[in-house]
Scaffold this motif. Sequence first.
Motif, PDB file in Angstrom:
ATOM      1  N   GLY A 161      -7.083  12.773   9.655  1.00 55.89           N
ATOM      2  CA  GLY A 161      -6.328  11.546   9.426  1.00 55.89           C
ATOM      3  C   GLY A 161      -6.965  10.566   8.474  1.00 55.89           C
ATOM      4  O   GLY A 161      -6.430   9.471   8.247  1.00 55.89           O
ATOM      5  N   CYS A 162      -8.114  10.915   7.901  1.00 49.13           N
ATOM      6  CA  CYS A 162      -8.745  10.072   6.889  1.00 49.13           C
ATOM      7  C   CYS A 162      -8.301  10.590   5.525  1.00 49.13           C
ATOM      8  O   CYS A 162      -8.718  11.664   5.096  1.00 49.13           O
ATOM      9  CB  CYS A 162     -10.272  10.125   7.012  1.00 49.13           C
ATOM     10  SG  CYS A 162     -11.151   9.273   5.671  1.00 49.13           S
ATOM     11  N   GLU A 163      -7.452   9.838   4.850  1.00 54.88           N
ATOM     12  CA  GLU A 163      -6.833  10.310   3.603  1.00 54.88           C
ATOM     13  C   GLU A 163      -7.790  10.178   2.422  1.00 54.88           C
ATOM     14  O   GLU A 163      -7.637   9.340   1.545  1.00 54.88           O
ATOM     15  CB  GLU A 163      -5.541   9.542   3.350  1.00 54.88           C
ATOM     16  CG  GLU A 163      -4.441   9.853   4.346  1.00 54.88           C
ATOM     17  CD  GLU A 163      -4.067  11.339   4.342  1.00 54.88           C
ATOM     18  OE1 GLU A 163      -4.022  11.942   3.253  1.00 54.88           O
ATOM     19  OE2 GLU A 163      -3.837  11.892   5.431  1.00 54.88           O
ATOM     20  N   ARG A 164      -8.791  11.049   2.429  1.00 55.87           N
ATOM     21  CA  ARG A 164      -9.766  11.095   1.336  1.00 55.87           C
ATOM     22  C   ARG A 164      -9.264  12.089   0.289  1.00 55.87           C
ATOM     23  O   ARG A 164      -9.454  13.294   0.411  1.00 55.87           O
ATOM     24  CB  ARG A 164     -11.146  11.479   1.866  1.00 55.87           C
ATOM     25  CG  ARG A 164     -12.238  11.430   0.811  1.00 55.87           C
ATOM     26  CD  ARG A 164     -13.597  11.736   1.399  1.00 55.87           C
ATOM     27  NE  ARG A 164     -14.594  11.872   0.349  1.00 55.87           N
ATOM     28  CZ  ARG A 164     -15.868  12.196   0.545  1.00 55.87           C
ATOM     29  NH1 ARG A 164     -16.299  12.432   1.777  1.00 55.87           N
ATOM     30  NH2 ARG A 164     -16.696  12.316  -0.475  1.00 55.87           N
ATOM     31  N   GLN A 165      -8.630  11.576  -0.752  1.00 57.89           N
ATOM     32  CA  GLN A 165      -7.958  12.404  -1.736  1.00 57.89           C
ATOM     33  C   GLN A 165      -8.902  12.818  -2.861  1.00 57.89           C
ATOM     34  O   GLN A 165      -9.665  11.989  -3.373  1.00 57.89           O
ATOM     35  CB  GLN A 165      -6.758  11.654  -2.329  1.00 57.89           C
ATOM     36  CG  GLN A 165      -5.712  11.253  -1.302  1.00 57.89           C
ATOM     37  CD  GLN A 165      -5.124  12.450  -0.556  1.00 57.89           C
ATOM     38  OE1 GLN A 165      -4.874  13.497  -1.173  1.00 57.89           O
ATOM     39  NE2 GLN A 165      -4.925  12.299   0.741  1.00 57.89           N
ATOM     40  N   VAL A 166      -8.841  14.082  -3.233  1.00 62.26           N
ATOM     41  CA  VAL A 166      -9.647  14.588  -4.346  1.00 62.26           C
ATOM     42  C   VAL A 166      -8.922  14.275  -5.655  1.00 62.26           C
ATOM     43  O   VAL A 166      -7.724  14.560  -5.798  1.00 62.26           O
ATOM     44  CB  VAL A 166      -9.869  16.111  -4.212  1.00 62.26           C
ATOM     45  CG1 VAL A 166     -10.673  16.644  -5.403  1.00 62.26           C
ATOM     46  CG2 VAL A 166     -10.587  16.431  -2.899  1.00 62.26           C
ATOM     47  N   ILE A 167      -9.627  13.672  -6.606  1.00 59.97           N
ATOM     48  CA  ILE A 167      -9.030  13.297  -7.880  1.00 59.97           C
ATOM     49  C   ILE A 167      -9.953  13.726  -9.015  1.00 59.97           C
ATOM     50  O   ILE A 167     -11.139  14.023  -8.797  1.00 59.97           O
ATOM     51  CB  ILE A 167      -8.768  11.775  -7.972  1.00 59.97           C
ATOM     52  CG1 ILE A 167     -10.068  10.985  -7.829  1.00 59.97           C
ATOM     53  CG2 ILE A 167      -7.763  11.345  -6.905  1.00 59.97           C
ATOM     54  CD1 ILE A 167      -9.900   9.488  -7.997  1.00 59.97           C
ATOM     55  N   ASP A 168      -9.420  13.760 -10.235  1.00 61.29           N
ATOM     56  CA  ASP A 168     -10.251  14.160 -11.363  1.00 61.29           C
ATOM     57  C   ASP A 168     -10.892  12.926 -12.006  1.00 61.29           C
ATOM     58  O   ASP A 168     -10.654  11.780 -11.606  1.00 61.29           O
ATOM     59  CB  ASP A 168      -9.449  14.978 -12.385  1.00 61.29           C
ATOM     60  CG  ASP A 168      -8.294  14.197 -13.018  1.00 61.29           C
ATOM     61  OD1 ASP A 168      -8.346  12.953 -13.046  1.00 61.29           O
ATOM     62  OD2 ASP A 168      -7.329  14.851 -13.473  1.00 61.29           O
ATOM     63  N   ALA A 169     -11.711  13.186 -13.029  1.00 61.00           N
ATOM     64  CA  ALA A 169     -12.474  12.106 -13.652  1.00 61.00           C
ATOM     65  C   ALA A 169     -11.573  11.061 -14.295  1.00 61.00           C
ATOM     66  O   ALA A 169     -11.849   9.853 -14.217  1.00 61.00           O
ATOM     67  CB  ALA A 169     -13.436  12.700 -14.677  1.00 61.00           C
ATOM     68  N   ASP A 170     -10.491  11.494 -14.926  1.00 64.46           N
ATOM     69  CA  ASP A 170      -9.596  10.536 -15.579  1.00 64.46           C
ATOM     70  C   ASP A 170      -8.931   9.615 -14.561  1.00 64.46           C
ATOM     71  O   ASP A 170      -8.780   8.411 -14.799  1.00 64.46           O
ATOM     72  CB  ASP A 170      -8.534  11.274 -16.391  1.00 64.46           C
ATOM     73  CG  ASP A 170      -9.109  11.940 -17.632  1.00 64.46           C
ATOM     74  OD1 ASP A 170     -10.130  11.445 -18.141  1.00 64.46           O
ATOM     75  OD2 ASP A 170      -8.548  12.961 -18.075  1.00 64.46           O
TER      76      ASP A 170
END
Length: 436
Positions: A161-170
């Motif tokens: 339930g912890c919405e730790r989203q993976v994102i790119d450098a940009d």
Amino acid sequence: MRVIVLGAGLLGTTSAYFLSQLGHDVTVVDRQATPGAETSFANGGQISVSHAEPWANPGAPLKLLKWLGREDAPLLFRLRPDLRQWLWGLSFLRECTPARTRHNIEQIVRLGTYSRDVLQQLRRDTGIAYDQRTQGILHFYTSQKEFDAALAPAEQMRELGCERQVIDADQAVRLEPALAHIRPQLAGATYTAEDESGDANRFTRELAKQAEAAGVRFLMGHTITALREVAGEIDHVEATDAEGRYQRLRADAYVLAMGSFSPLLAAPLGIRLPIYPAKGYSVTMPVKDASRAHQVSLTDDEFKLVFSRLTGPQGDRLRIAGTAELNGYDRDLSTVRCEAIVRRVEQLFPGAGDTAQAQFWSGLRPATPSNVPIIGASRVGRLFLNTGHGTLGWTHACGSGQSIARIVSGLAPEVDFAFTRQTAAAPGPQALTRTA
């Protein structure tokens, strides 16, 4: 019911506030002149549910070997002839298995999510202000290996339930333009929009005022010297006031919330708490160039540093904190470690802060080998524990305070967490029985 809370840091003050809200007559005792004057004084400022991966994880043993002998290492063991340190270290290694890491992340996320919710409700109810920012927390990685290693824990946190989203450098640079300077070095990032930041010391002092207005008594400048047991339960607390006069304090229940000093008071009672002081450092500096300074709270996982922006009565400041040094109760500042933090800040955000006015600080975090805090009833009657929060005292403070207040009151906690009850026999450093 009369309750004495031992310690006026984040955990003691939140415990006292929520105990008072449940109708108890509460007294807080602390050796400092003001609440929040020790480990809560200048921490990293993050309310970070996403910072749930414990120091003890499968990759930690190799990192520790690599860091041996490095004065500026993120995690530094200064080996001492100290049995408690060695036993803690062995317990730490036992917590590094994949199964233990997953279990510990689960406990840390559950308590963190609940605690963040309690903090937000408290803010709505009281209007308390503490330089808070609700712009989330961005974990960034300048090492591909570190970024890859973060993916599995981030996935587990999302499942919890912890919405730790993976994102790119940009995407990371769009969220925090101050990272543009190091865009070529960024391997990736994660972002948790619900996380927050704020000044933990200001929060503690402001909440103490709210608690006092509700009838809580704060005995500041009182050094607690012993907990005295009679017939299997705490009979009284012994303390000396600022003039050195002996005090004997009695109540119906006692909450031990003295951070790294909790094991020293508990040991004579036969309670062996698996807590060892992990000295953390922080640097606070005025913002020099606002266009170069970060707005979003950041975590540099490779260097074990967190970055917060604090804007309030004390001005516009950058707070950078982190690293851990296991060296007993020593609080001396290492020039090498302080300079390493400033050097990293200048690498990432050159010219953002006024390094000439940097203020350095160290505090003793009460670390358990698992990073899971100790909250619940002890094996000694009328004594309750709210301690061992390590690097996450600010993140877990409100949820822990609310929970211990309910436990003391005979009510079930509202969060599914491994609350502890000590066994009658406590032969070793991990003599704790957890129930959830």
